[in-house]
Design a protein around this motif. Sequence first.
Motif, short mmCIF file in Angstrom:
data_model
loop_
_atom_site.label_atom_id
_atom_site.label_comp_id
_atom_site.label_asym_id
_atom_site.label_seq_id
_atom_site.Cartn_x
_atom_site.Cartn_y
_atom_site.Cartn_z
N SER A 1 -21.62 63.38 81.85
CA SER A 1 -20.23 63.74 82.18
C SER A 1 -19.23 62.63 81.88
CB SER A 1 -20.13 64.12 83.65
OG SER A 1 -20.36 62.98 84.47
N ASN A 2 -19.69 61.39 81.95
CA ASN A 2 -18.82 60.22 81.80
C ASN A 2 -17.76 60.16 82.90
OD1 ASN A 2 -18.24 57.80 80.38
ND2 ASN A 2 -16.51 58.77 79.35
N ASN A 3 -18.06 60.74 84.06
CA ASN A 3 -17.16 60.63 85.21
C ASN A 3 -17.22 59.21 85.76
OD1 ASN A 3 -16.51 63.30 84.94
ND2 ASN A 3 -17.95 64.00 86.51
N LYS A 4 -16.14 58.77 86.39
CA LYS A 4 -16.04 57.38 86.82
C LYS A 4 -15.36 57.31 88.19
CE LYS A 4 -14.87 54.24 83.77
NZ LYS A 4 -14.05 53.37 82.86
N LEU A 5 -15.77 56.32 88.98
CA LEU A 5 -15.13 56.03 90.27
C LEU A 5 -14.70 54.57 90.28
CD1 LEU A 5 -14.36 56.74 93.21
CD2 LEU A 5 -16.72 56.15 93.86
N GLN A 6 -13.44 54.33 90.72
CA GLN A 6 -12.89 52.98 90.80
C GLN A 6 -12.04 52.85 92.06
OE1 GLN A 6 -11.47 53.29 86.34
NE2 GLN A 6 -11.36 51.14 86.95
N PRO A 7 -11.82 51.62 92.54
CA PRO A 7 -10.83 51.40 93.60
C PRO A 7 -9.44 51.82 93.13
CG PRO A 7 -12.30 49.52 93.42
CD PRO A 7 -12.57 50.39 92.22
N SER A 8 -8.55 51.99 94.09
CA SER A 8 -7.24 52.58 93.81
C SER A 8 -6.31 51.62 93.08
CB SER A 8 -6.59 53.04 95.12
OG SER A 8 -6.49 51.95 96.02
N ASN A 9 -5.18 52.17 92.68
CA ASN A 9 -4.17 51.47 91.89
C ASN A 9 -3.73 50.15 92.54
OD1 ASN A 9 -2.05 51.09 89.96
ND2 ASN A 9 -0.61 51.89 91.48
N GLY A 10 -3.92 49.05 91.82
CA GLY A 10 -3.45 47.75 92.28
C GLY A 10 -4.19 47.16 93.46
N SER A 11 -5.36 47.69 93.81
CA SER A 11 -6.05 47.23 95.01
C SER A 11 -6.90 45.99 94.72
CB SER A 11 -6.94 48.34 95.58
OG SER A 11 -7.88 48.77 94.61
N THR A 12 -6.78 44.99 95.59
CA THR A 12 -7.57 43.76 95.46
C THR A 12 -8.43 43.51 96.70
OG1 THR A 12 -5.75 42.43 96.32
CG2 THR A 12 -5.86 42.71 93.93
N ALA A 13 -8.38 44.41 97.70
CA ALA A 13 -9.10 44.20 98.96
C ALA A 13 -10.60 44.43 98.78
CB ALA A 13 -8.55 45.15 100.03
N ASN A 14 -11.39 43.73 99.59
CA ASN A 14 -12.82 44.00 99.67
C ASN A 14 -13.03 45.36 100.33
OD1 ASN A 14 -13.27 41.41 98.64
ND2 ASN A 14 -13.33 40.51 100.68
N PHE A 15 -14.27 45.88 100.24
CA PHE A 15 -14.53 47.18 100.86
C PHE A 15 -15.99 47.28 101.30
CE2 PHE A 15 -15.02 47.56 96.29
CZ PHE A 15 -16.16 48.30 96.11
N ARG A 16 -16.22 48.24 102.22
CA ARG A 16 -17.54 48.47 102.81
C ARG A 16 -17.97 49.92 102.59
NH1 ARG A 16 -16.70 46.09 108.97
NH2 ARG A 16 -16.28 43.91 108.43
N LEU A 17 -19.23 50.10 102.20
CA LEU A 17 -19.84 51.42 102.07
C LEU A 17 -21.18 51.41 102.79
CD1 LEU A 17 -19.53 51.87 98.17
CD2 LEU A 17 -17.80 52.45 99.88
#
Length: 320
Positions: free
Chosen positions: A127-143
């Motif tokens: 599919s070549n689908n992709k997931l990325q953090p949002s526009n202009g975001s530089t914060a760390n994140f937890r999953l």
Amino acid sequence: SAGLLRVYGSISFKVGSFAEPFSFRMTGGDALINCGSTGVSTEVFYMTDLAASSFVMSGGTITIEENNTTGGTILDFSFCGNVGTVNVTGGVVQFGNASTTNNTNFNFKPFPNATYPAFRVSGAAASNNKLQPSNGSTANFRLLGLDIEAGTTFDIRSIAGAAGNSKNMSLRGTHDGTNTFTNDGTFVCRSGTVSLDGTAAQEISGTVMPVFYNLTMNNASGATLTTPVYVYNYLSMTNGIINTDYTNIINIGSSANANVGNSNSFIDGPMNQIYRQSAAAAGYFPLGKGSHWRPMVLTPSHTTNDSVNYIGEMIETAAS
């Protein structure tokens, strides 16, 4: 709590009600969002980030079938991660499914102090689908965990604006009860860090070897590799043991290194340190076996810069 909730549009705040709290609770079942033929131009799943808002999830799957029709400046998934109440102990947020348009690019808003459910990047074959953090975001994140299916990509770089290539992704649980990171597609690490921060045992798995820029082991319950991994810059052994074997081995790149670990954190099994320089260079092997920490420092001196693998393992028998 069970069954299927099919939402042809979005789950979001009503226009004009941005100052009102929003609560969402899910213990099971499936929620399929933005599965209509038109698609929404606004946020797909969005909770107002207010003190009275709450996101509680212990099971089930939220699937976003299509992204928003506006583009990367609009959020596809976000909850009340700054000032609201977030309590996540299970569940999966899936971006894409077999009906998703190929080459779809989803995004989510990172929060440094709130944990998202496990993320799964999915789609039709190739599919070549992709997931990325949002526009202009530089914060760390937890999953809780991350599952990248075949033919899809997870990229730590923001979808647009400030890249934020050095984010820390903290994996604090699993996506299926066992695996915290499964790579059957493409993981783009940039200059970011992946930290194993769970409280129960975690596994790194998949059919495609993941490449980590920095990898931090910080889980007292330990981790096991069922796929080989490659560390491009730095392996930090802080807490917990990583179990490896000669098939599922940690490879430390020629421009990378590791620390020596400590009595509570080492590699039980082999690791591979790759050297490619003509000058003397020290490589650290945070090795151990069972409850015994036995680190090693190796300082080879080569006459050429050909790539050489040095595999180290602690063998718990007499040298004779």
